[in-house]
Design a protein around this motif. Structure first.
Motif, PDB file in Angstrom:
ATOM      1  N   GLY A   1      -5.474   0.257   3.328  1.00  0.00           N
ATOM      2  CA  GLY A   1      -4.117   0.709   3.662  1.00  0.00           C
ATOM      3  C   GLY A   1      -4.243   1.769   4.747  1.00  0.00           C
ATOM      4  O   GLY A   1      -5.178   1.727   5.550  1.00  0.00           O
ATOM      5  N   ASP A   2      -3.332   2.739   4.775  1.00  0.00           N
ATOM      6  CA  ASP A   2      -3.444   3.871   5.706  1.00  0.00           C
ATOM      7  C   ASP A   2      -3.963   5.061   4.909  1.00  0.00           C
ATOM      8  O   ASP A   2      -3.463   5.330   3.819  1.00  0.00           O
ATOM      9  CB  ASP A   2      -2.071   4.239   6.281  1.00  0.00           C
ATOM     10  N   LEU A   3      -4.921   5.779   5.459  1.00  0.00           N
ATOM     11  CA  LEU A   3      -5.427   6.931   4.706  1.00  0.00           C
ATOM     12  C   LEU A   3      -5.950   8.027   5.616  1.00  0.00           C
ATOM     13  O   LEU A   3      -6.156   7.838   6.814  1.00  0.00           O
ATOM     14  CB  LEU A   3      -6.510   6.506   3.710  1.00  0.00           C
TER      15      LEU A   3
ATOM     16  N   THR B   1       0.833  -1.211   0.000  1.00  0.00           N
ATOM     17  CA  THR B   1       0.000   0.000   0.000  1.00  0.00           C
ATOM     18  C   THR B   1       0.865   1.258   0.000  1.00  0.00           C
ATOM     19  O   THR B   1       0.581   2.203  -0.718  1.00  0.00           O
ATOM     20  CB  THR B   1      -0.944   0.051   1.219  1.00  0.00           C
ATOM     21  N   HIS B   2       1.927   1.277   0.818  1.00  0.00           N
ATOM     22  CA  HIS B   2       2.798   2.458   0.854  1.00  0.00           C
ATOM     23  C   HIS B   2       4.088   2.115   1.584  1.00  0.00           C
ATOM     24  O   HIS B   2       4.204   1.051   2.190  1.00  0.00           O
ATOM     25  CB  HIS B   2       2.084   3.643   1.507  1.00  0.00           C
ATOM     26  N   ALA B   3       5.050   3.047   1.527  1.00  0.00           N
ATOM     27  CA  ALA B   3       6.423   2.721   1.929  1.00  0.00           C
ATOM     28  C   ALA B   3       6.754   3.018   3.391  1.00  0.00           C
ATOM     29  O   ALA B   3       7.917   3.227   3.729  1.00  0.00           O
ATOM     30  CB  ALA B   3       7.403   3.445   1.006  1.00  0.00           C
TER      31      ALA B   3
ATOM     32  N   ALA C   1       7.536   1.769   7.146  1.00  0.00           N
ATOM     33  CA  ALA C   1       8.185   0.537   7.605  1.00  0.00           C
ATOM     34  C   ALA C   1       7.183  -0.509   8.096  1.00  0.00           C
ATOM     35  O   ALA C   1       7.392  -1.709   7.915  1.00  0.00           O
ATOM     36  CB  ALA C   1       9.170   0.866   8.719  1.00  0.00           C
ATOM     37  N   ASP C   2       6.078  -0.053   8.696  1.00  0.00           N
ATOM     38  CA  ASP C   2       5.111  -1.021   9.232  1.00  0.00           C
ATOM     39  C   ASP C   2       4.316  -1.717   8.121  1.00  0.00           C
ATOM     40  O   ASP C   2       3.480  -2.575   8.397  1.00  0.00           O
ATOM     41  CB  ASP C   2       4.177  -0.367  10.267  1.00  0.00           C
ATOM     42  N   HIS C   3       4.612  -1.369   6.857  1.00  0.00           N
ATOM     43  CA  HIS C   3       3.956  -2.026   5.719  1.00  0.00           C
ATOM     44  C   HIS C   3       4.950  -2.695   4.766  1.00  0.00           C
ATOM     45  O   HIS C   3       4.562  -3.537   3.964  1.00  0.00           O
ATOM     46  CB  HIS C   3       3.097  -1.017   4.942  1.00  0.00           C
ATOM     47  N   ILE C   4       6.222  -2.300   4.833  1.00  0.00           N
ATOM     48  CA  ILE C   4       7.181  -2.825   3.834  1.00  0.00           C
ATOM     49  C   ILE C   4       8.450  -3.466   4.398  1.00  0.00           C
ATOM     50  O   ILE C   4       9.161  -4.153   3.673  1.00  0.00           O
ATOM     51  CB  ILE C   4       7.656  -1.707   2.868  1.00  0.00           C
TER      52      ILE C   4
ATOM     53  N   VAL D   1      -8.000  -3.339  11.055  1.00  0.00           N
ATOM     54  CA  VAL D   1      -6.561  -3.612  11.184  1.00  0.00           C
ATOM     55  C   VAL D   1      -5.882  -2.310  11.603  1.00  0.00           C
ATOM     56  O   VAL D   1      -6.519  -1.255  11.642  1.00  0.00           O
ATOM     57  CB  VAL D   1      -5.929  -4.120   9.855  1.00  0.00           C
ATOM     58  N   HIS D   2      -4.574  -2.399  11.935  1.00  0.00           N
ATOM     59  CA  HIS D   2      -3.799  -1.185  12.189  1.00  0.00           C
ATOM     60  C   HIS D   2      -4.429  -0.356  13.315  1.00  0.00           C
ATOM     61  O   HIS D   2      -4.523   0.872  13.228  1.00  0.00           O
ATOM     62  CB  HIS D   2      -3.736  -0.361  10.885  1.00  0.00           C
ATOM     63  N   THR D   3      -4.894  -1.030  14.360  1.00  0.00           N
ATOM     64  CA  THR D   3      -5.476  -0.316  15.496  1.00  0.00           C
ATOM     65  C   THR D   3      -5.342  -1.145  16.766  1.00  0.00           C
ATOM     66  O   THR D   3      -5.371  -2.377  16.710  1.00  0.00           O
ATOM     67  CB  THR D   3      -6.969   0.006  15.262  1.00  0.00           C
TER      68      THR D   3
HETATM   69 ZN   LIG Z   1       0.862   2.048   8.901  1.00  0.00          ZN
END
Ligand SMILES: [Zn+2]
Ligand SMILES: [Zn+2]
Length: 483
Positions: free
Chosen positions: A208-210, A93-95, A97-100, A457-459
């Motif tokens: 993703g994150d938005l 989704t994006h760069a 660190a918590d995603h890649i 997710v992400h929470t």
């Molecule tokens: Zn994130």
């Protein structure tokens, strides 16, 4: 059968590793690091060892133990049997660190899909990073021997790199029985995507994150609109700020920073996240309005250079000052040494060398001599530059990063405060806004998309979604949801 397995990113902020399996395909969405879990065992000077391949990461469950997923040089070195590739693709989704971060460990032949900006940011991380775990675009093959060119015997092979199968998403991607559509969204770094995934058992949307309060908020709005039209069966939604209200917009943040800078007579020192280019733009606008120059570091300059050909509305290198930090002997800015000797200070950092001669290059002397002309970005690790710059009286510090949320960050902040007090920059101004949508906005997304199953997710507070959305499914790490 279509199934989603969550190998990270549930009941925690980040570390997303979501596996989608259909009859014919296996695809990961994001492959990031869980800061929380990594922080339980590791710290700055207690790091996982490369000599153990992925062993140290498996030891604490930082990555799932799956066969056919990880790089062959590490597995071989660990004495694991050769494995065949079992995964079809990884979509990022994006760069952040918590995603890649753990893409480093993936097999070199697994196709990785992302936006162009994400690829460039990962390239910058690979070229300028110092952690040793940044084989994002090229996999540097380890633990391999080769014949000596002169004489008998073997030697350790060095510098052998394999390019990963990295693919920029330009249109919908079809992978057997899955169709993936990527749409840009607004987040706190360029190139963030949300996904609409069509599977044999119905559509899935992954946010993703938005957020809705950056300069590109209409992208998020368009994504939500398209995602609602598809009537998703499953919505995988980020919930970082589910329990929180509104946020300052980037524009309003800029206004508040402007008020501070306008009344400052000395140097303006600021801290904002390294790769948050929206924030860089906000400070750049303030600099232009107040007749100052925004000064960034060489890692940021390198990132801007790589992103210059990408359509992401990033600041240009000509608009900023590039701060050349003293290295090795610390000779930059001195005129009593020949130029070639000064350049040797940077011989270990070839990517950095080119900025020394850039027309935007600045040293501590330039800033010390004319502090009122600059807004100097200075993060925790750059505080030492203040010793050389010596901010005069009537200088100020604007802190534009998140408040500490763990012990290590608390300690860091206390130290930073001591530095600021020492240099007369305390008390400071805290002016920040988040990269994530507010609770109300997340509720609105859920109601508009109206999925049969909503998976937060992400929470750290997934249960809060249950309060306003009945069909919320709270999953545990490693749990599989069949759809
Ligand atoms: Zn994130
Ligand atoms: Zn993020």
């Amino acid at each position: 059968m279509t199934a989603l397995t969550f190998y990270g990113g549930v009941e925690e902020i980040g570390g997303n590793k979501i596996l989608l399996q259909t009859k014919n395909s296996k695809i990961f969405f994001d492959f990031g690091m869980s800061f929380k879990r990594a922080g339980l065992y590791f710290s700055e000077f207690l790091q996982p060892r490369k000599l153990n391949g992925i062993g140290d990461f498996l030891e604490f469950g930082l990555i799932p133990d799956l066969s056919g997923l990880y790089r062959t040089d590490y597995l071989k070195h660990m004495g694991r049997k050769e494995e065949e590739r079992k995964y079809d693709a990884v979509f990022l989704t994006h760069a952040h660190a918590d995603h890649i971060s753990y893409v480093h460990h993936l097999r070199e032949d697994i196709p990785i899909y992302s936006s162009e900006a994400t690829e460039k940011i990962m390239q910058a991380l690979e070229d300028t990073g110092s952690s040793g775990f940044t084989d994002f675009i090229h996999l540097k093959v380890n633990f391999k021997l080769e014949e000596r060119k002169k004489g008998e015997g073997l030697k350790r092979m060095r510098g052998y790199k394999v390019k990963r199968d990295f693919r920029i998403i330009k249109q919908e991607i079809k992978i057997d029985d899955i169709k993936v559509t990527a749409l840009p969204v607004d987040h706190s770094l360029p190139g963030a995507l949300g996904y609409i995934i069509e599977t044999p058992d119905g559509p899935i949307v992954y946010t993703g994150d938005l957020r809705f309060h950056g300069y590109q908020r209409e992208l998020t709005e368009r994504f939500i609109e398209k995602a609602s039209r598809i009537k998703p069966k499953v919505l995988i939604i980020e919930g970082t700020r589910i329990g929180e209200k509104g946020a300052l917009s980037e524009e309003k943040l800029g206004e508040r920073v402007y008020e501070v800078v306008k009344r400052t007579k000395g140097l303006v020192v600021v801290n904002f996240p390294m790769r948050d280019l929206d924030r860089m733009k906000s400070f750049l606008k303030v600099a232009q309005r107040t007749g100052r120059r925004l000064v960034i570091n060489t890692k940021q300059a390198y990132l801007l250079k790589l992103l210059s050909g990408v359509n992401c509305d990033c600041p240009s290198l000509e608009d900023v000052g590039i701060y050349i930090q003293r290295k090795t002997w610390g000779l930059i800015g001195r005129d009593d040494f020949p130029e070639d000797i000064i350049r040797q200070d940077y011989s270990r950092y070839p990517w950095e060398l080119e900025f020394i001669d850039h027309s935007s290059a600045l040293t501590y002397r330039d800033i010390r001599n004319n502090p009122e002309h600059f807004i100097f970005r200075c993060d925790f690790f750059e505080l030492k530059e203040l010793i050389d710059i010596r901010p005069p009286r009537q200088s100020c510090y604007v802190r534009s990063v998140t408040e500490p949320f763990d012990e290590e960050m608390e300690i860091e902040k206390k130290k930073a405060d001591n530095w600021l007090k020492h240099f007369g920059l305390y008390p400071y101004e805290q002016i920040h806004c988040s990269g994530h949508a507010s609770g109300e906005e997340l509720v609105k997304i859920a109601r508009e998309l109206h999925p049969q199953i909503l998976i937060p997710v992400h929470t750290e507070h997934p249960h809060l979604f249950k309060k306003f959305y009945k069909n919320t499914r709270i999953v545990k790490e490693g749990e599989t949801v069949f759809i």
